[in-house]
Scaffold this active site. Structure first.
Site, mmCIF file in Angstrom:
data_model
loop_
_atom_site.group_PDB
_atom_site.id
_atom_site.type_symbol
_atom_site.label_atom_id
_atom_site.label_comp_id
_atom_site.label_asym_id
_atom_site.label_seq_id
_atom_site.Cartn_x
_atom_site.Cartn_y
_atom_site.Cartn_z
ATOM 1 N N ALA A 145 0.823 -1.216 0.000
ATOM 2 C CA ALA A 145 0.000 0.000 0.000
ATOM 3 C C ALA A 145 0.853 1.260 0.000
ATOM 4 O O ALA A 145 0.358 2.347 0.282
ATOM 5 C CB ALA A 145 -0.925 -0.015 1.211
ATOM 6 N N HIS A 221 8.124 -6.779 8.271
ATOM 7 C CA HIS A 221 6.863 -7.535 8.130
ATOM 8 C C HIS A 221 6.993 -8.768 7.247
ATOM 9 O O HIS A 221 6.504 -8.819 6.134
ATOM 10 C CB HIS A 221 5.645 -6.662 7.813
ATOM 11 C CG HIS A 221 5.744 -5.638 6.720
ATOM 12 N ND1 HIS A 221 6.190 -5.930 5.454
ATOM 13 C CD2 HIS A 221 5.388 -4.328 6.699
ATOM 14 C CE1 HIS A 221 6.121 -4.835 4.716
ATOM 15 N NE2 HIS A 221 5.639 -3.856 5.440
ATOM 16 N N ALA A 225 4.412 -8.126 1.435
ATOM 17 C CA ALA A 225 5.119 -7.315 0.435
ATOM 18 C C ALA A 225 6.472 -7.907 0.059
ATOM 19 O O ALA A 225 7.470 -7.202 -0.092
ATOM 20 C CB ALA A 225 5.291 -5.867 0.914
ATOM 21 N N GLY A 254 -3.301 -11.992 12.728
ATOM 22 C CA GLY A 254 -4.067 -13.113 12.204
ATOM 23 C C GLY A 254 -4.654 -12.837 10.827
ATOM 24 O O GLY A 254 -5.299 -13.708 10.244
ATOM 25 N N ASP A 278 2.549 -2.153 12.832
ATOM 26 C CA ASP A 278 2.272 -1.558 11.511
ATOM 27 C C ASP A 278 0.892 -0.878 11.545
ATOM 28 O O ASP A 278 0.133 -0.937 10.592
ATOM 29 C CB ASP A 278 2.347 -2.601 10.399
ATOM 30 C CG ASP A 278 2.545 -1.980 9.014
ATOM 31 O OD1 ASP A 278 2.564 -0.734 8.902
ATOM 32 O OD2 ASP A 278 2.659 -2.729 8.039
ATOM 33 N N LEU A 309 -3.925 -5.192 1.257
ATOM 34 C CA LEU A 309 -3.721 -4.938 2.681
ATOM 35 C C LEU A 309 -2.806 -3.740 2.863
ATOM 36 O O LEU A 309 -1.750 -3.646 2.229
ATOM 37 C CB LEU A 309 -3.070 -6.151 3.346
ATOM 38 C CG LEU A 309 -4.001 -7.227 3.912
ATOM 39 C CD1 LEU A 309 -3.171 -8.424 4.350
ATOM 40 C CD2 LEU A 309 -4.838 -6.696 5.066
HETATM 41 ZN ZN LIG Z 1 4.240 -0.080 7.427
#
Ligand SMILES: [Zn+2]
Length: 386
Positions: A145, A221, A225, A254, A278, A309
């Site tokens: 995003a 993360h 991505a 989740g 995040d 997302l």
């Molecule tokens: Zn971020």
């Protein structure tokens, strides 16, 4: 000031991975010692009975967007003041405000503004202890995003100017090692002691291995991505899971990562796995834009109109409860993933994220179910839910 004892507590020591009955002795805003249940505190100490509740170091969020990314630069200070207060209710006592891939001018203005808001000694809210630049030096095809218009190759002049402008307050940069200029960027970050994190990337294993040699040491993360894991072609997720020199963080809501993959990551990375939020807070309207289109909180997570997302609506206390209920970690491990582990990554484990003597008495009191009952900053109770 007299010393204070939090007694009849269950001490969660994230470094030892233990939960043990005892007491915590606090002096002048810092932890003086952990005491066993039978050990007498100093005679003149004030004491508070925690009724057997658990005490952990305050949580540290390496990746928090909050509301400020939806605001113009001049509103950042007010936005972070609000965030700092709300973060305390969920046990977070320190965090890195995290930028997105804005175009050069917009990013520069926000970095300047953020510099004035970094206040490690803040007493009325969670402390912004530095910045995390998520992009702009990432792979367009793995934007997630991130605003596509701001994603760009690394140019040394622009990069140095931005890092100079941040006065050493950029603590972490998420980058794609395969983009033009990434080698120079990694050298620059290594020189400045900034954590170089792999993310928003579709790199192959060879380029990642070169990046590790150049100082890449963390993954942002995990699973998001970076394309899916493949058993014959390691790619980013495969390297993240199997390369011991890389620590990882993960959004444990989740939604961003399936609970079974959280378990897999916890087994593969062990003490190298951290939990981040995040989190994005688009405000009362539940939607807003930071340059990539309108993101909306659908209750589970934040998404772009096409369903991509974006950030989460997660808090770290919930991330910890999730990691435990997913069967991925014990509570002490999940607490470590939000305290001692990120502190070690940032090199501040003597100051925050541990129960070491000398560390700040930034503390969270948790119920048996993992709800935040109290939050303490520098030996002072600043939030009580009961
Ligand atoms: Zn971020």
């Amino acid at each position: 000031m007299a010393s204070l004892v939090l007694r009849n507590a269950l001490l969660i020591d994230p470094e030892a991975g233990t939960e043990e009955s005892g007491a915590l002795l606090i002096e002048r805003g810092r932890i003086r010692a952990s005491l066993g249940p039978e050990e007498p505190p100093p005679g003149d100490a004030e004491w508070i009975d925690l009724e057997g509740h658990a005490v952990a170091p305050g949580f540290i969020d390496l990746h928090y967007h909050g509301a400020f990314i939806f605001e113009p630069p001049e509103s950042i200070r007010a936005s972070l003041t609000g965030s700092g207060a709300s973060l305390l209710r969920h046990g977070t006592t320190a965090y890195l405000p995290t930028t997105v891939a804005w175009p050069s001018d917009a990013l520069g203005k926000r970095v300047t503004e953020l510099c004035g808001c970094i206040d490690a000694a803040r007493e009325d809210g969670a402390a912004a202890i530095g910045m995390h630049l998520e992009g702009p030096w990432i792979r367009p095809e793995a934007a997630g995003a991130q605003p596509p218009g701001g994603i760009r190759p690394y140019l040394a002049d622009e990069g140095r100017e931005l890092l100079d402008r941040s006065e050493g307050l950029v603590k972490m940069v998420t980058l794609a090692p395969e983009i033009p200029g990434a080698g120079e960027l990694q050298d620059e970050l290594a020189r400045r002691g900034v954590v170089a994190a792999l993310g928003h990337s579709l790199s192959d294993a060879r380029v990642i291995a070169e990046g590790i040699d150049a100082g890449l040491r963390h993954v942002t993360h995990l699973f998001n991505a970076m394309g899916p894991p493949h058993h014959r072609d390691l790619g980013v997720a495969g390297m993240a899971l199997t390369e011991d020199r890389l620590s990882c963080d993960l959004i444990c809501d989740g939604v961003h990562v399936h609970p079974a993959f959280v378990r897999l990551a916890a087994r593969a990375k062990r003490e190298r796995l951290m939990l981040i939020s995040d989190r994005m807070e688009p405000g009362a309207a539940q939607s807003g834009s930071f340059g990539a289109g309108e993101v909306r909180d659908d209750g589970d997570a934040l998404r772009l109109p096409d369903g991509t997302l974006a950030g989460s609506n997660l808090s770290l206390d919930r991330a910890i409860r999730n990691a435990v209920s997913f069967g991925a970690m014990t509570r002490a491990e999940a607490v470590a993933a939000c305290t001692a582990r990120p502190a070690r990554l940032l090199g501040i484990e003597g100051e925050r994220g541990t129960l070491r003597p000398g560390a700040r008495a930034d503390l969270v009191v948790l119920s048996a179910a993992g709800e935040v009952l109290e939050t303490w900053l520098a030996g002072r109770r600043v939030h009580a839910a009961r």
